[in-house]
Write a protein that holds these residues in place. Structure first.
Motif, mmCIF file in Angstrom:
data_model
loop_
_atom_site.group_PDB
_atom_site.id
_atom_site.type_symbol
_atom_site.label_atom_id
_atom_site.label_comp_id
_atom_site.label_asym_id
_atom_site.label_seq_id
_atom_site.Cartn_x
_atom_site.Cartn_y
_atom_site.Cartn_z
ATOM 1 N N GLN A 1 -42.321 -89.216 36.482
ATOM 2 C CA GLN A 1 -42.218 -90.671 36.736
ATOM 3 C C GLN A 1 -43.078 -91.102 38.108
ATOM 4 O O GLN A 1 -44.160 -91.110 38.804
ATOM 5 N N SER A 2 -41.986 -90.132 38.838
ATOM 6 C CA SER A 2 -41.697 -89.614 40.382
ATOM 7 C C SER A 2 -43.183 -89.489 40.536
ATOM 8 O O SER A 2 -43.947 -89.505 41.468
ATOM 9 N N GLN B 1 -50.090 -91.826 42.348
ATOM 10 C CA GLN B 1 -50.896 -92.661 42.540
ATOM 11 C C GLN B 1 -50.873 -93.436 43.819
ATOM 12 O O GLN B 1 -51.603 -94.074 44.459
ATOM 13 N N ILE B 2 -49.553 -92.899 44.982
ATOM 14 C CA ILE B 2 -49.319 -93.838 45.910
ATOM 15 C C ILE B 2 -49.998 -93.208 46.912
ATOM 16 O O ILE B 2 -50.670 -93.582 47.704
ATOM 17 N N ALA C 1 -45.894 -89.099 39.324
ATOM 18 C CA ALA C 1 -46.959 -89.991 38.594
ATOM 19 C C ALA C 1 -47.226 -91.235 39.792
ATOM 20 O O ALA C 1 -48.201 -90.858 40.445
ATOM 21 N N SER C 2 -46.008 -91.540 39.981
ATOM 22 C CA SER C 2 -45.615 -92.571 40.520
ATOM 23 C C SER C 2 -46.731 -91.528 42.276
ATOM 24 O O SER C 2 -47.280 -92.878 43.040
ATOM 25 N N THR C 3 -45.956 -90.889 42.640
ATOM 26 C CA THR C 3 -46.257 -90.397 43.931
ATOM 27 C C THR C 3 -48.273 -90.233 44.578
ATOM 28 O O THR C 3 -49.235 -90.385 45.347
#
Length: 201
Positions: free
Chosen positions: A112-113, A119-120, A115-117
């Motif tokens: 998740q991190s 996306q960020i 993927a979040s990175t």
């Protein structure tokens, strides 16, 4: 990734490093503990056929009572040890399950991190592009505003010049009319004088 997750990951790495050094000893102890627990479970399920059990089922004599008491004293610490070992094995299995669950959760959080990175990073690029386009629009607006202001100033200047030109034209027309009137008056007077002089009247 948050601080607690980094600390947890670091603690797991340290633990894995320590266990890797003593892995063969830990594996050997684990196998021995599993075998001991299995043997204890098998013995507890087996029917006792020892002579001591036969003595216990018969009418006790003084010697038999002494043997029974001695056997009970011998079995108590062993039973306690077996119970402790079984409890330790159970606790170990629970801890292993907990570690497995935490490892799964950690992997999920890491995914998740990641993927979040990603996306960020994408949103950051979009934000930078948007800010650049906004700056371009601001520059364009400032340029057009400057042109509008300059055009307005020029229109005001031209309007003033036009007013001055109209005033000058009116003055010239007035002066020209006055000059024309004086000239006409002068010509009429001259004509009258010539007529008088020639006695045409």
């Amino acid at each position: 990734m948050s601080d607690w997750l980094e600390q947890y990951s670091a603690a797991l790495d340290q633990r894995d490093a320590r266990e890797q050094v003593h892995k063969r000893y830990i594996d050997a102890y684990t196998k021995l503990a599993d075998k001991s627990a299995s043997a204890i479970s098998n013995r507890s399920n087996a029917v006792p056929t020892s002579p001591i059990s036969a003595v216990r089922t018969s009418t006790p004599t003084a010697k038999g009572k002494a043997a029974t008491i001695a056997s009970d004293k011998t079995d108590d610490p062993l039973s306690t040890l077996r119970t402790d070992l079984a409890a330790t094995q159970k606790a170990r299995a629970a801890l292993q399950a907990q570690v497995d669950d935490l490892t799964t959760s950690l992997k999920t959080l890491e995914a998740q991190s990641k993927a979040s990175t990603t996306q960020i990073a994408l949103l950051t690029r979009q934000k930078v592009d948007g800010e650049r386009k906004l700056r371009d629009r601001d520059e364009e607006i400032r340029g057009k505003s400057k042109l509008v202001t300059e055009a307005q100033d020029e229109m005001v200047a031209l309007s003033l010049q036009l007013n001055m030109a109209e005033q000058t034209s009116e003055k010239l027309q007035k002066d020209n009319k006055e000059l024309l009137d004086r000239w006409m008056t002068s010509k009429r007077e001259e004509a009258d004088r010539m007529n008088r002089d020639s006695s045409w009247q």
